[in-house]
Design a protein around this motif. Structure first.
Motif, PDB file in Angstrom:
ATOM      1  N   TYR A 154      46.680  73.378 -31.378  1.00  0.00           N
ATOM      2  CA  TYR A 154      45.300  73.531 -30.936  1.00  0.00           C
ATOM      3  C   TYR A 154      44.754  74.904 -31.311  1.00  0.00           C
ATOM      4  CZ  TYR A 154      46.087  69.309 -28.109  1.00  0.00           C
ATOM      5  OH  TYR A 154      46.366  68.036 -27.690  1.00  0.00           O
ATOM      6  N   LYS A 155      45.607  75.921 -31.191  1.00  0.00           N
ATOM      7  CA  LYS A 155      45.183  77.270 -31.539  1.00  0.00           C
ATOM      8  C   LYS A 155      44.878  77.389 -33.031  1.00  0.00           C
ATOM      9  CE  LYS A 155      47.449  80.446 -29.402  1.00  0.00           C
ATOM     10  NZ  LYS A 155      48.495  81.430 -29.003  1.00  0.00           N
ATOM     11  N   ALA A 156      45.519  76.550 -33.845  1.00  0.00           N
ATOM     12  CA  ALA A 156      45.318  76.619 -35.295  1.00  0.00           C
ATOM     13  C   ALA A 156      43.940  76.129 -35.715  1.00  0.00           C
ATOM     14  CB  ALA A 156      46.398  75.799 -36.005  1.00  0.00           C
ATOM     15  N   VAL A 157      43.285  75.294 -34.881  1.00  0.00           N
ATOM     16  CA  VAL A 157      41.995  74.725 -35.289  1.00  0.00           C
ATOM     17  C   VAL A 157      40.823  75.205 -34.442  1.00  0.00           C
ATOM     18  CG1 VAL A 157      43.076  72.657 -36.250  1.00  0.00           C
ATOM     19  CG2 VAL A 157      42.322  72.646 -33.862  1.00  0.00           C
ATOM     20  N   ALA A 158      41.072  75.630 -33.203  1.00  0.00           N
ATOM     21  CA  ALA A 158      39.977  75.972 -32.292  1.00  0.00           C
ATOM     22  C   ALA A 158      40.039  77.434 -31.866  1.00  0.00           C
ATOM     23  CB  ALA A 158      40.027  75.071 -31.061  1.00  0.00           C
ATOM     24  N   VAL A 159      38.874  78.036 -31.711  1.00  0.00           N
ATOM     25  CA  VAL A 159      38.764  79.388 -31.174  1.00  0.00           C
ATOM     26  C   VAL A 159      38.490  79.282 -29.677  1.00  0.00           C
ATOM     27  CG1 VAL A 159      37.468  81.544 -31.210  1.00  0.00           C
ATOM     28  CG2 VAL A 159      37.931  80.325 -33.347  1.00  0.00           C
ATOM     29  N   ASN A 160      39.372  79.870 -28.880  1.00  0.00           N
ATOM     30  CA  ASN A 160      39.247  79.788 -27.432  1.00  0.00           C
ATOM     31  C   ASN A 160      37.901  80.340 -26.961  1.00  0.00           C
ATOM     32  OD1 ASN A 160      39.973  79.471 -24.694  1.00  0.00           O
ATOM     33  ND2 ASN A 160      40.684  81.588 -24.604  1.00  0.00           N
ATOM     34  N   GLY A 161      37.213  79.543 -26.134  1.00  0.00           N
ATOM     35  CA  GLY A 161      35.933  79.969 -25.591  1.00  0.00           C
ATOM     36  C   GLY A 161      34.743  79.646 -26.462  1.00  0.00           C
ATOM     37  N   ARG A 162      34.986  79.285 -27.714  1.00  0.00           N
ATOM     38  CA  ARG A 162      33.898  78.917 -28.611  1.00  0.00           C
ATOM     39  C   ARG A 162      33.919  77.427 -28.921  1.00  0.00           C
ATOM     40  NH1 ARG A 162      34.086  80.855 -34.740  1.00  0.00           N
ATOM     41  NH2 ARG A 162      35.402  78.984 -34.831  1.00  0.00           N
ATOM     42  N   ASP A 163      35.025  76.940 -29.498  1.00  0.00           N
ATOM     43  CA  ASP A 163      35.148  75.532 -29.869  1.00  0.00           C
ATOM     44  C   ASP A 163      35.796  74.700 -28.773  1.00  0.00           C
ATOM     45  OD1 ASP A 163      34.325  76.412 -32.465  1.00  0.00           O
ATOM     46  OD2 ASP A 163      36.402  76.930 -32.896  1.00  0.00           O
ATOM     47  N   ALA A 164      36.584  75.333 -27.926  1.00  0.00           N
ATOM     48  CA  ALA A 164      37.301  74.671 -26.836  1.00  0.00           C
ATOM     49  C   ALA A 164      37.820  75.757 -25.914  1.00  0.00           C
ATOM     50  CB  ALA A 164      38.465  73.839 -27.381  1.00  0.00           C
ATOM     51  N   PHE A 165      38.290  75.356 -24.745  1.00  0.00           N
ATOM     52  CA  PHE A 165      39.014  76.282 -23.890  1.00  0.00           C
ATOM     53  C   PHE A 165      40.499  75.982 -24.024  1.00  0.00           C
ATOM     54  CE2 PHE A 165      35.005  76.770 -21.369  1.00  0.00           C
ATOM     55  CZ  PHE A 165      34.927  78.157 -21.461  1.00  0.00           C
ATOM     56  N   LEU A 166      41.292  76.997 -24.364  1.00  0.00           N
ATOM     57  CA  LEU A 166      42.733  76.859 -24.506  1.00  0.00           C
ATOM     58  C   LEU A 166      43.400  77.597 -23.356  1.00  0.00           C
ATOM     59  CD1 LEU A 166      43.041  77.427 -28.367  1.00  0.00           C
ATOM     60  CD2 LEU A 166      42.706  75.270 -27.110  1.00  0.00           C
ATOM     61  N   CYS A 167      44.196  76.888 -22.580  1.00  0.00           N
ATOM     62  CA  CYS A 167      44.692  77.403 -21.303  1.00  0.00           C
ATOM     63  C   CYS A 167      46.208  77.491 -21.277  1.00  0.00           C
ATOM     64  CB  CYS A 167      44.233  76.505 -20.168  1.00  0.00           C
ATOM     65  SG  CYS A 167      42.445  76.240 -20.138  1.00  0.00           S
ATOM     66  N   PHE A 168      46.690  78.581 -20.714  1.00  0.00           N
ATOM     67  CA  PHE A 168      48.138  78.776 -20.564  1.00  0.00           C
ATOM     68  C   PHE A 168      48.544  78.737 -19.097  1.00  0.00           C
ATOM     69  CE2 PHE A 168      52.216  80.916 -20.684  1.00  0.00           C
ATOM     70  CZ  PHE A 168      52.775  80.445 -21.857  1.00  0.00           C
ATOM     71  N   THR A 169      47.739  79.335 -18.226  1.00  0.00           N
ATOM     72  CA  THR A 169      48.082  79.404 -16.805  1.00  0.00           C
ATOM     73  C   THR A 169      47.186  78.469 -15.993  1.00  0.00           C
ATOM     74  OG1 THR A 169      46.517  81.159 -16.273  1.00  0.00           O
ATOM     75  CG2 THR A 169      48.680  81.839 -17.117  1.00  0.00           C
ATOM     76  N   GLU A 170      47.562  78.266 -14.746  1.00  0.00           N
ATOM     77  CA  GLU A 170      46.751  77.454 -13.844  1.00  0.00           C
ATOM     78  C   GLU A 170      45.370  78.084 -13.651  1.00  0.00           C
ATOM     79  OE1 GLU A 170      47.231  76.454  -9.221  1.00  0.00           O
ATOM     80  OE2 GLU A 170      48.722  75.419 -10.472  1.00  0.00           O
ATOM     81  N   ASP A 171      45.325  79.400 -13.569  1.00  0.00           N
ATOM     82  CA  ASP A 171      44.035  80.087 -13.445  1.00  0.00           C
ATOM     83  C   ASP A 171      43.161  79.860 -14.669  1.00  0.00           C
ATOM     84  OD1 ASP A 171      44.543  81.069 -10.928  1.00  0.00           O
ATOM     85  OD2 ASP A 171      45.168  83.057 -11.610  1.00  0.00           O
ATOM     86  N   ASP A 172      43.774  79.827 -15.853  1.00  0.00           N
ATOM     87  CA  ASP A 172      43.016  79.537 -17.081  1.00  0.00           C
ATOM     88  C   ASP A 172      42.337  78.169 -16.965  1.00  0.00           C
ATOM     89  OD1 ASP A 172      43.899  81.910 -18.238  1.00  0.00           O
ATOM     90  OD2 ASP A 172      45.500  80.948 -19.392  1.00  0.00           O
ATOM     91  N   TRP A 173      43.096  77.168 -16.523  1.00  0.00           N
ATOM     92  CA  TRP A 173      42.562  75.820 -16.378  1.00  0.00           C
ATOM     93  C   TRP A 173      41.431  75.789 -15.356  1.00  0.00           C
ATOM     94  CZ3 TRP A 173      43.122  71.371 -19.018  1.00  0.00           C
ATOM     95  CH2 TRP A 173      44.177  71.294 -19.939  1.00  0.00           C
ATOM     96  N   PHE A 174      41.648  76.438 -14.217  1.00  0.00           N
ATOM     97  CA  PHE A 174      40.634  76.440 -13.167  1.00  0.00           C
ATOM     98  C   PHE A 174      39.346  77.090 -13.664  1.00  0.00           C
ATOM     99  CE2 PHE A 174      38.330  78.175  -9.585  1.00  0.00           C
ATOM    100  CZ  PHE A 174      38.356  77.127  -8.665  1.00  0.00           C
TER     101      PHE A 174
END
Length: 220
Positions: A154-174
């Motif tokens: 997912y990181k290879a195709v999308a920029v976090n916060g622009r094209d998608a949200f990419l989350c690692f922690t529970e707080d990221d998801w929330f």
């Protein structure tokens, strides 16, 4: 050999020099999805038999958010998991509003036309690190903003916060889901960015990579 994910290609290239990484093309059907007017906020997931298990990572987050927002999570999945247990029953047991839809291509496209947010959760483990980006790209092609696990494909195709949200922690998801549930302008902008990004992964855009690879390996 052609691998459809960066991490898988990395592993295979240790075994053979002719392994190439070429992204899986996005089915044109997803680009043809037309949003339908609907009430409420629809969050959507689609996957195969046992993919619902990935929700163990985010069930708690969705339960917390359901106390502040009115939404329904729509699961487009097969009726049975790999051990013949009911996926519909699993959906009914979720601690937030959910609906089960039996997976067919027609149902998938219909639910995409009604979706406001797409979900692509995964476990952080070596197996899922080797998966391709097709799920994120399918939502993106249908102009659905996606919240996904931060994995190599997912990181290879999308920029976090622009094209998608990419989350690692529970707080990221929330935080990501809270943003999309509360900010319709952000949802709209991300949906535009997402479709543009997915448009770089159509068959006509990546065909030259296959042709180049075939030229490289053809008999001389």
């Amino acid at each position: 050999v052609v691998a459809g994910s960066p991490r898988l290609a990395q592993h295979l290239q240790r075994l053979h020099p002719l392994v190439r990484m070429i992204e899986e093309a996005v089915d044109d059907k997803y680009f043809q999805v037309k949003p339908q007017a609907h009430r409420g906020t629809n969050i959507m997931f689609h996957g195969m038999h046992d993919n619902i298990t990935y929700f163990e990572e985010i069930d708690g987050v969705l339960e917390r958010l359901a106390k502040a927002f009115d939404f329904t999570v729509h699961f487009v999945i097969p009726p049975l998991d790999g051990t013949k247990k009911s996926n519909e029953a699993k959906v009914k047991q979720k601690p937030y509003p959910g609906q089960f839809h039996e997976w067919t291509m027609e149902t998938l496209l219909e639910q995409m036309s009604l979706a406001d947010i797409g979900l692509a959760p995964l476990f952080q483990q070596s197996w899922t690190w080797c998966k391709c980006a097709n799920k994120l790209l399918s939502f993106s092609a249908a102009s659905i903003p996606v919240v996904a696990t931060d994995v190599p494909s997912y990181k290879a195709v999308a920029v976090n916060g622009r094209d998608a949200f990419l989350c690692f922690t529970e707080d990221d998801w929330f935080n990501a889901l809270h943003t999309l549930l509360s900010d319709t302008k952000k949802r709209k902008q991300m949906s535009v960015n997402a479709k543009k990004m997915a448009g770089m992964m159509t068959l006509d855009k990546i065909a030259h990579e296959w042709l180049s690879f075939f030229e490289e390996i053809r008999p001389r």
